[in-house]
Design a protein around this motif. Structure first.
Motif, short mmCIF file in Angstrom:
data_model
loop_
_atom_site.label_atom_id
_atom_site.label_comp_id
_atom_site.label_asym_id
_atom_site.label_seq_id
_atom_site.Cartn_x
_atom_site.Cartn_y
_atom_site.Cartn_z
N LYS A 175 -33.64 119.38 65.01
CA LYS A 175 -33.75 120.34 63.91
C LYS A 175 -35.20 120.80 63.73
N ASP A 176 -36.16 119.90 63.96
CA ASP A 176 -37.58 120.22 63.82
C ASP A 176 -38.17 120.85 65.07
N GLY A 177 -37.34 121.05 66.10
CA GLY A 177 -37.79 121.69 67.33
C GLY A 177 -38.64 120.78 68.21
N GLU A 178 -38.52 119.48 68.01
CA GLU A 178 -39.28 118.52 68.81
C GLU A 178 -38.41 117.91 69.89
N ALA A 179 -39.02 117.61 71.02
CA ALA A 179 -38.29 116.99 72.12
C ALA A 179 -38.23 115.49 71.93
N ALA A 180 -37.11 114.92 72.27
CA ALA A 180 -36.96 113.46 72.21
C ALA A 180 -37.62 112.85 73.43
N PRO A 181 -38.27 111.72 73.28
CA PRO A 181 -38.86 111.06 74.45
C PRO A 181 -37.76 110.56 75.39
N ALA A 182 -38.11 110.44 76.64
CA ALA A 182 -37.14 109.93 77.61
C ALA A 182 -36.87 108.45 77.35
N PRO A 183 -35.62 108.04 77.45
CA PRO A 183 -35.31 106.63 77.23
C PRO A 183 -35.76 105.77 78.42
N SER A 184 -36.18 104.57 78.13
CA SER A 184 -36.53 103.61 79.17
C SER A 184 -35.25 102.98 79.70
N SER A 185 -35.34 102.39 80.88
CA SER A 185 -34.21 101.59 81.37
C SER A 185 -34.25 100.24 80.65
N VAL A 186 -33.14 99.57 80.61
CA VAL A 186 -33.08 98.26 79.97
C VAL A 186 -34.08 97.32 80.63
N ASP A 187 -34.22 97.40 81.94
CA ASP A 187 -35.13 96.52 82.67
C ASP A 187 -36.59 96.74 82.30
N ALA A 188 -36.92 97.93 81.83
CA ALA A 188 -38.30 98.24 81.48
C ALA A 188 -38.70 97.72 80.09
N ILE A 189 -37.71 97.35 79.30
CA ILE A 189 -37.99 96.85 77.94
C ILE A 189 -38.44 95.40 78.03
N ARG A 190 -39.60 95.13 77.51
CA ARG A 190 -40.15 93.77 77.52
C ARG A 190 -39.92 93.17 76.13
N LEU A 191 -38.79 92.52 76.00
CA LEU A 191 -38.35 91.98 74.72
C LEU A 191 -39.39 91.05 74.09
N ALA A 192 -40.00 90.22 74.90
CA ALA A 192 -41.02 89.29 74.39
C ALA A 192 -42.21 90.04 73.82
N ASP A 193 -42.60 91.14 74.45
CA ASP A 193 -43.73 91.94 73.94
C ASP A 193 -43.38 92.59 72.60
N GLN A 224 -27.78 124.52 47.08
CA GLN A 224 -28.41 123.83 48.20
C GLN A 224 -29.93 124.04 48.20
N ASP A 225 -30.35 125.29 48.02
CA ASP A 225 -31.79 125.60 47.99
C ASP A 225 -32.49 124.88 46.84
N ALA A 226 -31.86 124.86 45.68
CA ALA A 226 -32.45 124.19 44.51
C ALA A 226 -32.54 122.68 44.73
N LEU A 227 -31.50 122.08 45.30
CA LEU A 227 -31.53 120.64 45.56
C LEU A 227 -32.60 120.29 46.59
N LYS A 228 -32.72 121.09 47.64
CA LYS A 228 -33.76 120.85 48.64
C LYS A 228 -35.15 120.94 48.02
N ALA A 229 -35.36 121.95 47.17
CA ALA A 229 -36.65 122.10 46.51
C ALA A 229 -36.92 120.90 45.58
N GLN A 230 -35.92 120.51 44.83
CA GLN A 230 -36.08 119.38 43.90
C GLN A 230 -36.37 118.07 44.64
N LEU A 231 -35.77 117.94 45.81
CA LEU A 231 -35.94 116.72 46.61
C LEU A 231 -37.11 116.82 47.59
N HIS A 232 -37.84 117.94 47.56
CA HIS A 232 -38.98 118.18 48.46
C HIS A 232 -38.57 118.06 49.92
N MET A 233 -37.47 118.72 50.25
CA MET A 233 -36.93 118.65 51.61
C MET A 233 -37.09 119.97 52.34
N GLY A 234 -37.95 120.82 51.89
CA GLY A 234 -38.21 122.06 52.61
C GLY A 234 -37.38 123.16 52.12
#
Length: 140
Positions: free
Chosen positions: A53-71, A130-140
């Protein structure tokens, strides 16, 4: 389209904490493993939905093997006892239709004179609310 990201599950005294290392350590939790899995799906769907919605790209997911659980555990200062990594999948568009974009009907009361004036100007009551609720909730 199905999105899939690895999530680290950490057993806590009151349930599970869930962390997505690829998504700035986005996290959620649940009292049971089932609830934690549901919350992880909701959390992932919401994050990816709002990125889009914000026009941002999602980062690529890592493989399970690349996740270092201990870290991840060391960084978060949590125990490794009962910890594991699992892939969380969600169809963000389908999930959003049901959970984020579903319209709900609200009944409200306004003075008759205000209703008449708004109808004369073809005002869309739902959009104004909807517009009034968004303004009241500071949601743009």
């Amino acid at each position: 389209m199905l999105s899939a990201y690895p999530a680290c599950f950490f057993k806590e005294e009151s349930g599970y904490s869930v962390v997505f290392p690829d998504l700035n350590d986005l996290s959620t939790c649940g009292e049971t493993l089932d609830e934690s899995l549901r919350m992880a799906v909701d959390c992932l769907a919401g994050y990816l939905y709002w990125l889009k919605k914000d026009g941002e790209a999602a980062p690529a997911p890592s493989s399970v093997d690349a996740i270092r659980l201990a870290d991840v555990a060391a960084e978060l200062e949590v125990s490794m006892d009962g910890a594991f990594v699992n892939i969380i999948t969600v169809d963000v568009e389908e999930y959003a239709k049901t959970h984020f974009e579903k319209a709900v009907k609200k009944t409200l009361t306004i003075p008759a004179w205000l209703n008449t004036a708004a109808l004369e100007q073809n005002i869309n009551f739902s959009q104004v609310l909807q517009d009034a609720l968004k303004a009241q909730l500071h949601m743009g």
